[in-house]
Design an enzyme around this catalytic site. Structure first.
Site, mmCIF file in Angstrom:
data_model
loop_
_atom_site.group_PDB
_atom_site.id
_atom_site.type_symbol
_atom_site.label_atom_id
_atom_site.label_comp_id
_atom_site.label_asym_id
_atom_site.label_seq_id
_atom_site.Cartn_x
_atom_site.Cartn_y
_atom_site.Cartn_z
ATOM 1 N N LYS A 1 -1.616 -3.653 0.360
ATOM 2 C CA LYS A 1 -0.837 -2.546 -0.195
ATOM 3 C C LYS A 1 -1.387 -1.236 0.368
ATOM 4 C CE LYS A 1 1.010 -1.598 -4.798
ATOM 5 N NZ LYS A 1 0.729 -1.802 -6.230
ATOM 6 N N VAL A 2 -0.504 -0.465 0.987
ATOM 7 C CA VAL A 2 -0.904 0.742 1.722
ATOM 8 C C VAL A 2 -0.075 1.924 1.215
ATOM 9 C CG1 VAL A 2 -1.072 1.764 4.036
ATOM 10 C CG2 VAL A 2 -1.331 -0.710 3.756
#
Ligand code: G3P
Length: 218
Positions: free
Chosen positions: A87-88
């Site tokens: 998750k960015v």
């Protein structure tokens, strides 16, 4: 439509998995903090425990905000388990990191998305998932659900493969409207999912069936 549970609580994840309706888990640093999980080793162990419960799709968020740091953390997270989706956050470095992860075959979820323009960038970078936060938009009198419809239309116009993962889903009507608008996934607390079970006519109908069965077999 896929259902993810938005929590780092292992009991809730087990409960949703036991219902047979769970497709994945999303976490974030706030949810980890809520469970009192701190320190890299403990966080990684916790991700592993989540992966052991569910079939796939465990979003694990990078903490670094610079490109190199995101790459370092994301690669390490991806190595923990094949079920991990990195998750960015939606930032310039985040978009660049998603492009690199995509080229390396590491799955990504672009988080903290609040506009259609951001969703376009996430798709262009090749994110597997884009996470528009609908509840937080509603909180500031913006149309969270409208954003889901807008992204759906744009992605369909161009055949973007990025899946729309509606996040910050706070109640059952959010979930149902996401389904109507064609969100691929919704992530929400367990109580939002179990809230879908409730209907007074179901309870009344079941009570009547059982009463008639009892009378008939007295
Ligand atoms: O998936 C994002 C989610 O954790 C945010 O939810 O309710 O804190 O806005 P909320």
């Amino acid at each position: 439509m896929q259902f993810f549970i938005d929590t780092a609580n292992l009991d809730e994840i087990r409960e949703a998995q036991d219902m047979g309706i769970l497709d994945g888990v999303t976490t974030n640093p706030s949810l980890m903090a809520k469970e009192g999980i701190k320190g890299e080793a403990n966080v990684n162990k916790h991700y592993q425990q989540i992966c052991d419960i569910v079939d796939d799709n465990v979003s694990a968020e990078v903490i670094a905000t610079d490109y190199e740091g995101m790459l370092r953390e994301g690669r390490a997270l991806a190595k923990l388990d094949d079920k991990i989706v990195v998750k960015v956050p939606m930032t310039r470095d985040g978009v660049k990191a998603i492009s690199t992860f995509t080229a390396e075959g590491i799955r990504t979820n672009c988080t903290l998305v609040f506009s259609a323009g951001q969703a376009i960038l996430a798709a262009k970078a090749g994110a597997d998932y884009v996470s528009p936060f609908i509840g937080r938009l509603d909180d500031i009198a913006h149309d969270g659900m409208g954003l889901i419809g807008q992204i759906r239309e744009i992605y369909d116009n161009f055949g973007f493969q990025t899946e729309i993962l509606a996040a910050s889903v706070r109640h059952t009507m959010h979930l149902i409207e996401c389904a109507e608008l064609g969100a691929d996934v919704a992530t929400c607390p367990l109580k939002v999912i179990t809230g879908l079970l409730n209907h007074p006519l179901t309870d009344i109908g079941l009570a009547k069936f059982l009463e008639d069965h009892k009378k008939n077999n007295a």
